[in-house]
Structures are given as C-alpha cells and as structure tokens.
Design a protein around this motif. Structure first.
Motif, short mmCIF file in Angstrom:
data_model
loop_
_atom_site.label_atom_id
_atom_site.label_comp_id
_atom_site.label_asym_id
_atom_site.label_seq_id
_atom_site.Cartn_x
_atom_site.Cartn_y
_atom_site.Cartn_z
N UNK A 161 -1.98 17.34 -3.72
CA UNK A 161 -2.46 15.94 -3.70
C UNK A 161 -1.30 14.97 -3.83
N UNK A 162 -0.42 15.18 -4.80
CA UNK A 162 0.72 14.28 -4.99
C UNK A 162 1.66 14.29 -3.81
N UNK A 163 1.86 15.48 -3.24
CA UNK A 163 2.72 15.58 -2.07
C UNK A 163 2.15 14.80 -0.90
N UNK A 164 0.85 14.93 -0.66
CA UNK A 164 0.21 14.20 0.45
C UNK A 164 0.26 12.69 0.21
N UNK A 165 0.06 12.25 -1.02
CA UNK A 165 0.16 10.82 -1.33
C UNK A 165 1.58 10.31 -1.06
N UNK A 166 2.59 11.06 -1.49
CA UNK A 166 3.97 10.64 -1.28
C UNK A 166 4.33 10.64 0.20
N UNK A 167 3.89 11.64 0.94
CA UNK A 167 4.19 11.69 2.37
C UNK A 167 3.49 10.58 3.14
N UNK A 168 2.23 10.32 2.80
CA UNK A 168 1.50 9.23 3.45
C UNK A 168 2.13 7.88 3.14
N UNK A 169 2.48 7.66 1.88
CA UNK A 169 3.13 6.41 1.49
C UNK A 169 4.49 6.25 2.15
N UNK A 170 5.26 7.35 2.23
CA UNK A 170 6.56 7.28 2.90
C UNK A 170 6.44 6.95 4.37
N UNK A 171 5.44 7.53 5.03
CA UNK A 171 5.23 7.23 6.45
C UNK A 171 4.80 5.78 6.64
N UNK A 172 3.93 5.29 5.77
CA UNK A 172 3.51 3.88 5.86
C UNK A 172 4.68 2.94 5.60
N UNK A 173 5.52 3.27 4.63
CA UNK A 173 6.67 2.41 4.34
C UNK A 173 7.65 2.41 5.50
N UNK A 174 7.83 3.55 6.14
CA UNK A 174 8.74 3.63 7.28
C UNK A 174 8.20 2.83 8.47
N UNK A 175 6.89 2.81 8.64
CA UNK A 175 6.29 2.12 9.78
C UNK A 175 6.07 0.64 9.52
N UNK A 176 6.13 0.19 8.28
CA UNK A 176 5.83 -1.20 7.96
C UNK A 176 6.94 -2.12 8.48
N UNK A 177 6.53 -3.25 9.05
CA UNK A 177 7.49 -4.26 9.48
C UNK A 177 7.08 -5.59 8.89
N UNK A 194 0.83 -1.21 0.00
CA UNK A 194 0.00 0.00 0.00
C UNK A 194 0.87 1.25 0.00
N UNK A 195 1.93 1.24 0.77
CA UNK A 195 2.84 2.39 0.80
C UNK A 195 3.47 2.62 -0.57
N UNK A 196 3.89 1.56 -1.22
CA UNK A 196 4.52 1.68 -2.54
C UNK A 196 3.54 2.22 -3.56
N UNK A 197 2.31 1.76 -3.51
CA UNK A 197 1.30 2.24 -4.46
C UNK A 197 1.02 3.72 -4.22
N UNK A 198 0.93 4.14 -2.97
CA UNK A 198 0.68 5.55 -2.68
C UNK A 198 1.84 6.44 -3.14
N UNK A 199 3.06 5.99 -2.93
CA UNK A 199 4.22 6.76 -3.36
C UNK A 199 4.24 6.88 -4.88
N UNK A 200 4.03 5.76 -5.57
CA UNK A 200 4.03 5.79 -7.03
C UNK A 200 2.89 6.66 -7.57
#
Length: 169
Positions: free
Chosen positions: A108-124, A29-35
């Motif tokens: 919009x793109x900035x918020x998608x990238x920031x949300x995806x980056x935060x999710x990727x950082x938090x994913x384990x 999900x994080x990768x899709x949001x960033x892309x």
C-alpha cells in the motif's frame, strides 16, 4: 440572523478561493500521497512482530526510506519548483521500499509513493495567473499604433498577427 449570514459569506468564499489558488499552485495531491505512503511504511515497521516480514535489511534503510518519502512530500508542498527532483527521488525510493520496508508497507505505501511520484512528475504549474475580467480592444489590421501595444511579435512584412489567406501565399 440572515443579515449576519450574508455578511460572513464573502469572507468564507474569499478564504476558500485563496486556499484553492494556493493548493493549485503546487503539486498538492502528489505531495499528500507521497507523505501518506511514507507514513504508512513507517507504521508497518512499528507493527507487532507477528505481522512483520523480514525481507531485506531491516536496519537503518527500513526507517530511512519512508522518512525521506515524508520529507519529499513536505518539500513538494513548500518548494514546487524542485518537483522533478522530488518526484524522481520518490519514485526510486518507492521501488526501493519493496526490499527495505516490509514489501513497501505491505504494497500500500509503495503504491501511494509511486502514484504520488508520478503525479508530481506530470504536474505543471499554471502559466496564466491573470484574471480574464479585463477586456481589450482588438487591433485593427493596418493600424501600426495598436501593433506596438500588443504582446504579439510580428514577422517582417506582416500587417496583422493573424494573416489572411492572401497574405499566407
């Protein structure tokens, strides 16, 4: 007709299960949001001139930042072991896009990238890949043979992995 449906159902369930396991083994999900954030920023750069905002340098950085975000999204899916690096790069580029890519793709793109980056950082990653179908026999408290078969390392002087209140002192 019902016999054909019955025969195809396990194959469908199996492929859905494989897809689900593959997807959960990476920050999908994080990768899709960033892309999507990178694609949205690239789309706003191609907008008609009346819509474009010329804030910041509109040269190479305007195309480079969203392109690297799309690449980070793809790399998160293909190499989830490097997720922290890609997450930090995505977060930094998401913030930089405010200046370089039409206010971050009209925010919009900035918020998608920031949300995806935060999710990727938090994913384990999920550490427990074993199925719980196998049952094991619980070890007896004073049986030394069963203690050698378990994965629990006992401290010297303890007879069982879960000491009684008397053993705790």
């Amino acid at each position: 007709m019902s016999a054909e449906r019955h025969q195809t159902a396990p194959a469908v369930r199996g492929s859905r299960g494989r897809w689900r396991r593959w997807r959960r083994a990476r920050p999908f999900t994080a990768a899709v949001l960033i892309a999507l954030g990178g694609v949205e920023m690239l789309a706003t750069l191609r907008a008609p001139l009346g819509v474009l905002l010329h804030i910041g340098p509109q040269g190479l950085a305007a195309y480079l930042v969203p392109t690297i975000l799309v690449i980070c999204g793809v790399l998160l899916i293909t190499t989830p072991q490097q997720r922290v690096f890609y997450a930090v790069v995505s977060l930094v580029l998401g913030l930089v896009s405010w200046l370089t890519s039409n206010l971050g793709g009209f925010v919009v793109g900035m918020l998608l990238a920031l949300t995806g980056g935060a999710l990727a950082f938090a994913w384990t990653p999920d550490k427990d890949h074993r199925r719980t179908g196998a049952t094991t026999k619980p070890a007896a408290p004073n049986d030394d043979e069963n203690d050698a078969d378990t994965d629990t390392v006992l401290l010297p002087g303890l007879q069982s992995p879960d000491p009684s209140p008397v053993d705790r002192g």
